[in-house]
Design a protein around this motif. Structure first.
Motif: not given
Length: 243
Positions: A144, A146, A173, A203, A206-207, A209
Motif C-alpha cells: 500500500f 500512502r 499492517i 494507509a 507506505n506499508t 498490509g
C-alpha cells in the motif's frame, strides 16, 4: 509467513506484582529508618506496630501471588498477537488508482476448518466461499502506498434466534517490530440477500498490509435445524487517492 503468538495475560501481571511487593518492603524500610532518626523509635518497636505487620503481609502476598501466576500455569483468556517474517513473504502486489486488485475465492486465505469442508470445493466453482463455522477470510499481504482506499465485497448470511451472521472487517499492517496492528475496522450484520459491502480506510504511510474478514457469531440449533452461515464472493480493493 506469519507466526501466531499466544500470551497468557496473567503472566504479564506477575512481574508487576513482584515489583509492587518489593516496593512495599522498600517503603517500610524507609519509614522504619525515618522513625528511627526523627522519632527515636527503636526497630523492634516499629516492627510491632500494626501498620508494619499489615504492610509486610501485603508485600509478601503480592510477591507470592506473582510467583504463583508465573509458575503455577493458571489458565486465563489469552492475548493473541501475529508477527510476520517479511523475508519469507512472496512478492507483493501493489495497488494504484488505475489498477484495483480483485481477489477471487481461490486467491483468498481461509481458516482450515472452513476451507476443508467439501461445500467450499463446490462453491468455489461459483466464485463463492462459505464460512460454516466461526473463522476468517483474509487477503495475501499487499503493498500500500500512502493514500485513501476502499474495500468492496459481496456477502450474504443466514439467520437464527433473531440474528443474522455478523462480520468484523479489519485493515492490518505491521508495526516497527513486525507485529500486526489493526488501523481501521468495522462491524457489519449480513442479510439473506447477496449485497455489496464496503469499508473506507487509509494507509498513513507506505506499508504492506492485508484485509481480514472474521465471522464470529456462528450458531446451530438442532431442534429447528437453523443456523448462521456466511457466503462471500470476490474481494476488491481500490485506491481512491494516493498522496
Amino acid at each position: 509467513m506469519t507466526e501466531t503468538i499466544y500470551i497468557n495475560w496473567l503472566l504479564l501481571a506477575a512481574p508487576f506484582l513482584w515489583m509492587l511487593g518489593l516496593a512495599v518492603f522498600v517503603a517500610l524500610a524507609g519509614l522504619m529508618y525515618f522513625s528511627r532518626v526523627a522519632a527515636a523509635l527503636k526497630y523492634r518497636d516499629f516492627i510491632k506496630k500494626s501498620l508494619t505487620r499489615i504492610g509486610c503481609l501485603v508485600g509478601a502476598g503480592l510477591i507470592i501471588g506473582g510467583f504463583l501466576l508465573n509458575y503455577a500455569k493458571i489458565p486465563s483468556r489469552q492475548l493473541i498477537v501475529v508477527k510476520i517474517d517479511k523475508q519469507k513473504l512472496p512478492p507483493l502486489k501493489s495497488i494504484s488508482v488505475e489498477t484495483p486488485i480483485l481477489f477471487s475465492p481461490k486467491q483468498l486465505i481461509m481458516n482450515l476448518q472452513n476451507k476443508n469442508h467439501i461445500l467450499n470445493n463446490e462453491k468455489m466453482k461459483d466464485n463463492t466461499m462459505v464460512l460454516l463455522w466461526d473463522g476468517f477470510i483474509q487477503t495475501p499481504f499487499i503493498e500500500f502506498k500512502r493514500g485513501d482506499y476502499v474495500l468492496e465485497f459481496q456477502a450474504r448470511g443466514s439467520g437464527a434466534k433473531g440474528e443474522f451472521s455478523k462480520l468484523k472487517i479489519e485493515f492490518e499492517i505491521p508495526d516497527k517490530n513486525n507485529y500486526l496492528c489493526t488501523t481501521a475496522g468495522t462491524y457489519i450484520e449480513l442479510t439473506g440477500e447477496m449485497k455489496t459491502f464496503r469499508m473506507d480506510f487509509q494507509a498513513a504511510a507506505n506499508t504492506m498490509g492485508r484485509i481480514r474478514i472474521t465471522y464470529f457469531n456462528d450458531i446451530y440449533i438442532p431442534e429447528t435445524k437453523a443456523g448462521r452461515d456466511v457466503w462471500i464472493r470476490e474481494v476488491k480493493i481500490c485506491a481512491v487517492k494516493l498522496f
